[in-house]
Design a protein around this motif. Structure first.
Motif, PDB file in Angstrom:
ATOM      1  N   ASN A 143       0.838  -1.199   0.000  1.00 41.23           N
ATOM      2  CA  ASN A 143       0.000   0.000   0.000  1.00 41.23           C
ATOM      3  C   ASN A 143       0.874   1.251   0.000  1.00 41.23           C
ATOM      4  OD1 ASN A 143      -2.336   1.567   0.047  1.00 41.23           O
ATOM      5  ND2 ASN A 143      -2.174   1.855   2.253  1.00 41.23           N
ATOM      6  N   ASN A 144       0.906   1.926  -1.134  1.00 43.91           N
ATOM      7  CA  ASN A 144       1.688   3.155  -1.282  1.00 43.91           C
ATOM      8  C   ASN A 144       0.833   4.189  -2.008  1.00 43.91           C
ATOM      9  OD1 ASN A 144       3.482   5.197  -1.837  1.00 43.91           O
ATOM     10  ND2 ASN A 144       5.111   3.863  -2.571  1.00 43.91           N
ATOM     11  N   PRO A 145      -0.180   4.742  -1.302  1.00 49.47           N
ATOM     12  CA  PRO A 145      -1.102   5.667  -1.970  1.00 49.47           C
ATOM     13  C   PRO A 145      -0.432   6.952  -2.420  1.00 49.47           C
ATOM     14  CG  PRO A 145      -1.504   5.644   0.398  1.00 49.47           C
ATOM     15  CD  PRO A 145      -0.509   4.551   0.109  1.00 49.47           C
ATOM     16  N   ILE A 146       0.765   7.239  -1.877  1.00 54.17           N
ATOM     17  CA  ILE A 146       1.467   8.464  -2.247  1.00 54.17           C
ATOM     18  C   ILE A 146       1.914   8.379  -3.701  1.00 54.17           C
ATOM     19  CG2 ILE A 146       3.476   9.911  -1.676  1.00 54.17           C
ATOM     20  CD1 ILE A 146       3.124   8.098   1.135  1.00 54.17           C
ATOM     21  N   ASP A 147       2.464   7.235  -4.087  1.00 50.78           N
ATOM     22  CA  ASP A 147       3.007   7.093  -5.439  1.00 50.78           C
ATOM     23  C   ASP A 147       2.024   6.485  -6.434  1.00 50.78           C
ATOM     24  OD1 ASP A 147       5.459   8.193  -4.727  1.00 50.78           O
ATOM     25  OD2 ASP A 147       6.238   6.272  -4.048  1.00 50.78           O
ATOM     26  N   THR A 148       1.103   5.629  -5.960  1.00 46.87           N
ATOM     27  CA  THR A 148       0.237   4.930  -6.915  1.00 46.87           C
ATOM     28  C   THR A 148      -1.119   5.593  -7.108  1.00 46.87           C
ATOM     29  OG1 THR A 148      -0.761   3.521  -5.230  1.00 46.87           O
ATOM     30  CG2 THR A 148       1.246   2.703  -6.300  1.00 46.87           C
ATOM     31  N   LYS A 149      -1.512   6.444  -6.161  1.00 47.15           N
ATOM     32  CA  LYS A 149      -2.840   7.089  -6.166  1.00 47.15           C
ATOM     33  C   LYS A 149      -3.974   6.098  -5.934  1.00 47.15           C
ATOM     34  CE  LYS A 149      -0.666  10.841  -7.157  1.00 47.15           C
ATOM     35  NZ  LYS A 149      -0.145  11.600  -6.025  1.00 47.15           N
ATOM     36  N   VAL A 150      -3.644   4.851  -5.603  1.00 48.69           N
ATOM     37  CA  VAL A 150      -4.664   3.875  -5.213  1.00 48.69           C
ATOM     38  C   VAL A 150      -4.395   3.519  -3.760  1.00 48.69           C
ATOM     39  CG1 VAL A 150      -5.597   1.562  -5.581  1.00 48.69           C
ATOM     40  CG2 VAL A 150      -4.889   2.939  -7.543  1.00 48.69           C
ATOM     41  N   ASP A 151      -5.383   3.734  -2.904  1.00 50.75           N
ATOM     42  CA  ASP A 151      -5.202   3.502  -1.468  1.00 50.75           C
ATOM     43  C   ASP A 151      -5.828   2.169  -1.086  1.00 50.75           C
ATOM     44  OD1 ASP A 151      -4.766   3.720   1.226  1.00 50.75           O
ATOM     45  OD2 ASP A 151      -5.951   5.552   1.505  1.00 50.75           O
ATOM     46  N   LEU A 152      -4.985   1.262  -0.598  1.00 52.75           N
ATOM     47  CA  LEU A 152      -5.501  -0.009  -0.082  1.00 52.75           C
ATOM     48  C   LEU A 152      -5.927   0.234   1.365  1.00 52.75           C
ATOM     49  CD1 LEU A 152      -2.786  -2.479  -1.491  1.00 52.75           C
ATOM     50  CD2 LEU A 152      -4.993  -1.853  -2.500  1.00 52.75           C
ATOM     51  N   THR A 153      -7.138   0.700   1.529  1.00 53.51           N
ATOM     52  CA  THR A 153      -7.668   1.024   2.855  1.00 53.51           C
ATOM     53  C   THR A 153      -7.842  -0.256   3.668  1.00 53.51           C
ATOM     54  OG1 THR A 153      -9.927   0.779   2.067  1.00 53.51           O
ATOM     55  CG2 THR A 153      -8.945   3.001   1.922  1.00 53.51           C
ATOM     56  N   PRO A 154      -7.967  -0.151   4.991  1.00 51.19           N
ATOM     57  CA  PRO A 154      -8.190  -1.364   5.791  1.00 51.19           C
ATOM     58  C   PRO A 154      -9.371  -2.195   5.286  1.00 51.19           C
ATOM     59  CG  PRO A 154      -7.569   0.433   7.231  1.00 51.19           C
ATOM     60  CD  PRO A 154      -7.722   1.027   5.860  1.00 51.19           C
ATOM     61  N   GLY A 155     -10.444  -1.539   4.885  1.00 45.80           N
ATOM     62  CA  GLY A 155     -11.602  -2.277   4.381  1.00 45.80           C
ATOM     63  C   GLY A 155     -11.299  -3.033   3.103  1.00 45.80           C
ATOM     64  N   LEU A 156     -10.584  -2.388   2.185  1.00 45.59           N
ATOM     65  CA  LEU A 156     -10.229  -3.042   0.924  1.00 45.59           C
ATOM     66  C   LEU A 156      -9.241  -4.181   1.166  1.00 45.59           C
ATOM     67  CD1 LEU A 156     -10.247  -3.399  -2.100  1.00 45.59           C
ATOM     68  CD2 LEU A 156      -8.835  -1.345  -2.336  1.00 45.59           C
ATOM     69  N   LEU A 157      -8.292  -3.977   2.071  1.00 47.24           N
ATOM     70  CA  LEU A 157      -7.351  -5.054   2.411  1.00 47.24           C
ATOM     71  C   LEU A 157      -8.087  -6.271   2.974  1.00 47.24           C
ATOM     72  CD1 LEU A 157      -4.477  -2.957   4.013  1.00 47.24           C
ATOM     73  CD2 LEU A 157      -4.275  -4.392   1.960  1.00 47.24           C
ATOM     74  N   ALA A 158      -9.089  -6.012   3.798  1.00 49.18           N
ATOM     75  CA  ALA A 158      -9.872  -7.119   4.358  1.00 49.18           C
ATOM     76  C   ALA A 158     -10.557  -7.899   3.240  1.00 49.18           C
ATOM     77  CB  ALA A 158     -10.897  -6.588   5.352  1.00 49.18           C
ATOM     78  N   ARG A 159     -11.075  -7.191   2.231  1.00 46.19           N
ATOM     79  CA  ARG A 159     -11.744  -7.871   1.120  1.00 46.19           C
ATOM     80  C   ARG A 159     -10.727  -8.655   0.269  1.00 46.19           C
ATOM     81  NH1 ARG A 159     -15.013  -3.630   2.312  1.00 46.19           N
ATOM     82  NH2 ARG A 159     -13.989  -2.024   1.054  1.00 46.19           N
ATOM     83  N   LEU A 160      -9.531  -8.087   0.064  1.00 46.06           N
ATOM     84  CA  LEU A 160      -8.491  -8.817  -0.677  1.00 46.06           C
ATOM     85  C   LEU A 160      -8.096 -10.095   0.064  1.00 46.06           C
ATOM     86  CD1 LEU A 160      -6.201  -5.833  -1.784  1.00 46.06           C
ATOM     87  CD2 LEU A 160      -7.610  -7.268  -3.289  1.00 46.06           C
ATOM     88  N   TYR A 161      -8.040  -9.996   1.395  1.00 44.63           N
ATOM     89  CA  TYR A 161      -7.704 -11.182   2.189  1.00 44.63           C
ATOM     90  C   TYR A 161      -8.826 -12.223   2.081  1.00 44.63           C
ATOM     91  CZ  TYR A 161      -6.439 -14.273   5.965  1.00 44.63           C
ATOM     92  OH  TYR A 161      -6.116 -15.402   6.681  1.00 44.63           O
ATOM     93  N   GLU A 162     -10.069 -11.754   2.173  1.00 41.47           N
ATOM     94  CA  GLU A 162     -11.217 -12.676   2.045  1.00 41.47           C
ATOM     95  C   GLU A 162     -11.250 -13.326   0.664  1.00 41.47           C
ATOM     96  OE1 GLU A 162     -14.471 -10.073   2.898  1.00 41.47           O
ATOM     97  OE2 GLU A 162     -13.816  -9.790   4.978  1.00 41.47           O
ATOM     98  N   ASP A 163     -10.801 -12.590  -0.362  1.00 44.57           N
ATOM     99  CA  ASP A 163     -10.750 -13.143  -1.725  1.00 44.57           C
ATOM    100  C   ASP A 163      -9.703 -14.255  -1.839  1.00 44.57           C
ATOM    101  OD1 ASP A 163     -12.615 -11.235  -2.522  1.00 44.57           O
ATOM    102  OD2 ASP A 163     -11.134  -9.906  -3.472  1.00 44.57           O
ATOM    103  N   GLY A 164      -8.816 -14.335  -0.852  1.00 45.78           N
ATOM    104  CA  GLY A 164      -7.715 -15.290  -0.938  1.00 45.78           C
ATOM    105  C   GLY A 164      -6.562 -14.788  -1.794  1.00 45.78           C
ATOM    106  N   SER A 165      -6.527 -13.465  -2.039  1.00 46.51           N
ATOM    107  CA  SER A 165      -5.536 -12.903  -2.961  1.00 46.51           C
ATOM    108  C   SER A 165      -4.253 -12.449  -2.282  1.00 46.51           C
ATOM    109  CB  SER A 165      -6.147 -11.718  -3.726  1.00 46.51           C
ATOM    110  OG  SER A 165      -7.255 -12.127  -4.482  1.00 46.51           O
ATOM    111  N   VAL A 166      -4.297 -12.150  -0.974  1.00 42.72           N
ATOM    112  CA  VAL A 166      -3.101 -11.636  -0.291  1.00 42.72           C
ATOM    113  C   VAL A 166      -2.951 -12.302   1.082  1.00 42.72           C
ATOM    114  CG1 VAL A 166      -3.257  -9.389  -1.454  1.00 42.72           C
ATOM    115  CG2 VAL A 166      -4.289  -9.660   0.811  1.00 42.72           C
ATOM    116  N   VAL A 167      -1.685 -12.376   1.533  1.00 42.64           N
ATOM    117  CA  VAL A 167      -1.406 -12.949   2.855  1.00 42.64           C
ATOM    118  C   VAL A 167      -0.947 -11.889   3.844  1.00 42.64           C
ATOM    119  CG1 VAL A 167      -0.826 -15.236   1.947  1.00 42.64           C
ATOM    120  CG2 VAL A 167       0.986 -13.508   2.198  1.00 42.64           C
TER     121      VAL A 167
END
Length: 302
Positions: A143-167
């Motif tokens: 998560n590097n919203p400064i450089d990428t302009k996409v913010d992996l917020t806690p809520g979005l991270l939780a959904r990525l984890y639920e998707d089985g996409s990230v550890v």
């Protein structure tokens, strides 16, 4: 300490150094010096390496150079599980190809930014991570919203984890308050320190790893600092952290690659030049890095 230590089962934990890449005077990659650097880091108490991150100037490498850097790191580390290549790219298909290459090389995990040339919405971000995770190597979100302009917020991270996409997530937003919300929303998602200058704050908040910059120059001291911090040994960690903080905060600045390489040069390690568009530090900026590095050496850090 078990949960914060490196093991082959959770190879993204512990101190994974985002490695600088030694370049010769003609700006070609010195793979022999890089292999020696990887071995030195592990010999000095670091757990593994993250090649082809921003600190490794991946954006300036050819495909052939980028692939060879990963193979060099795996060979030098002696165990592919200790290598977490950055697989960021402009397109999801290219990131997936780099993840496939990491799998083929035997790497234990990969580090993945969200789409970094496109302000993707949540659906696109989730599809991006799912596509790369299908390579079969554990994915650490970055998560590097400064450089990428996409913010992996806690809520979005939780959904990525639920998707089985990230550890796990390398948290570089600088907002240490997020650690607690991430733990509430995705308690099984591993929090990794993503910026050197919030190391102590995120360690206290439950981080189980550090994707680190300044250990390139001071591996042994940084290993001591990390282990004390995650063990809650503030009597050891706080004085070290205060002593090093004027250096650690360069990891969050635009010139972080040049700063860390300059520190390496000063302590006799293979820092060297950077590829354009990064230019050498000059004037007051160079003087500040030099002064902070020399102070760290005088304080006995190594």
């Amino acid at each position: 300490m078990t949960g914060t230590s490196w093991t082959g089962a959770t190879p993204w934990r512990g101190i994974m150094v985002a490695t600088t890449l030694p370049l010769r005077d003609d700006l070609s990659v010195d793979h022999d010096a890089y292999a020696e650097h990887v071995r030195r880091l592990i010999d000095n108490g670091c757990d593994g390496v993250v090649p082809n991150g921003s600190l490794g100037e991946y954006q300036t490498l050819t495909d052939e150079e980028r692939a060879r850097v990963v193979r060099t790191a795996v060979e030098a580390a002696g165990d592919g599980a200790r290598v977490m290549p950055g697989v960021a790219a402009y397109g999801s298909a290219e990131s997936r190809r780099w993840a496939d290459q990491a799998a083929e090389a035997g790497c234990g995990s990969v580090l993945l930014l969200p789409p970094n040339a496109y302000r993707a919405d949540e659906t696109a971000v989730r599809a991006h991570y799912a596509h790369v995770a299908a390579a079969g190597v554990p994915v650490v979100a970055y998560n590097n919203p400064i450089d990428t302009k996409v913010d992996l917020t806690p809520g979005l991270l939780a959904r990525l984890y639920e998707d089985g996409s990230v550890v796990a997530v390398k948290e570089f937003s600088g907002d240490v308050r997020r650690a607690y919300e991430i733990a509430e929303l995705a308690p099984e998602l591993d929090l990794l320190i993503g910026a050197d200058d919030v190391l102590l704050e995120l360690a206290v908040a439950g981080a189980v790893g550090w994707i680190a910059g300044y250990p390139n120059a001071f591996p042994a001291t940084c290993a001591e600092l990390y282990r004390a911090a995650v063990a809650g040994d503030l009597a050891t960690a706080l004085p070290l952290y205060k002593s090093l903080h004027s250096l650690l905060r360069w990891d969050s600045r635009t010139e972080f690659v040049q700063a860390i390489k300059l520190s390496m040069d000063i302590v006799g390690l293979p820092g060297g030049p950077t590829r354009p568009p990064r230019l050498p530090l000059t004037g007051e900026t160079e003087a500040r890095v030099r002064t902070a590095t020399e102070k760290a050496v005088a304080d006995g850090h190594h």
